[in-house]
Design a protein around this motif. Sequence first.
Motif, mmCIF file in Angstrom:
data_model
loop_
_atom_site.group_PDB
_atom_site.id
_atom_site.type_symbol
_atom_site.label_atom_id
_atom_site.label_comp_id
_atom_site.label_asym_id
_atom_site.label_seq_id
_atom_site.Cartn_x
_atom_site.Cartn_y
_atom_site.Cartn_z
ATOM 1 N N GLU A 71 46.618 48.990 31.689
ATOM 2 C CA GLU A 71 47.874 49.608 31.280
ATOM 3 C C GLU A 71 48.087 49.403 29.782
ATOM 4 N N LYS A 95 41.709 52.528 36.925
ATOM 5 C CA LYS A 95 42.801 53.333 36.382
ATOM 6 C C LYS A 95 43.139 52.899 34.959
ATOM 7 N N THR A 97 46.067 53.818 32.250
ATOM 8 C CA THR A 97 47.332 54.514 32.270
ATOM 9 C C THR A 97 48.341 53.871 31.329
ATOM 10 N N HIS A 130 45.346 58.610 32.720
ATOM 11 C CA HIS A 130 46.640 59.288 32.710
ATOM 12 C C HIS A 130 47.419 58.949 31.440
#
Length: 265
Positions: A71, A95, A97, A130
């Motif tokens: 993150e 992930k 993001t 993302h």
Amino acid sequence: ALTVNHKGVLRDYSQSFALVITGLNTITTDVGGTIASDTVWDLEGSPYRVTDDIEVASIASLTIEPGVVVEFDGNYLLQVYGRLEAVGTESQPIKFTSHQSSPAVGNWKGIEMLGPGVLANSVMDHCEIHYANVGVELNSYKGTSEHNALTVSNSTIANCNTGIELNSASKVSILNTSFDIISNGISISNSQDVLVGTSRIQNFVTYGIYIASSSTYAIQDNEMTQASPNRLLKGTGIYITGSGGSVGTITGNRITFCHDGLVVY
């Protein structure tokens, strides 16, 4: 003993029991600065919160394990001069993001790979990206006769201004990857030996795939479409320009609901 009140009825469970809670991880690992030697981000340390730009040195590799969440807590960049190995699985994707509570396009800069790429052979498989400005950007990051500079496969890039951008790169494969709600899907400039295959690019604003002055590229068996009603008949599926635009192959692609299918300029 355990007593449960269910709809006004008291029930007494006198047998002993053990209560086990799994899957909860209260640890957050803050990362930033230079990675000068081979480093592994494992699942135990996840999520990793990026609090400053990260630079993977040319002699170093960063390995990210399946299921890890990265993150970005600000407009930061993961910059790779060495090698990135981010290999997730279908059930445990990796992930990348935003850390923001209400994330938006461009919350963080993206993943940038810069040449000459002494180690190269970077891999991103079963990854999700993302809310970056550019999901993955290669600048003069090149492969060799023995291996690719970068292979992206089975991944998703969404809510970014540009999905993947190649500038003076070589030996890059983008396979079975989906791009959704972005300004531009894939941009290829002054690059060579690029393969884009079996990927889906949808809901883009300008171009699905943009190619400028590049050679020996292959664009095959992809789909470019506008699935969102407010994007219908907008954008160009494949746009080719520049002197190198005639030395690649485009086969088996499906382009639907765009303003233009294929433009050669």
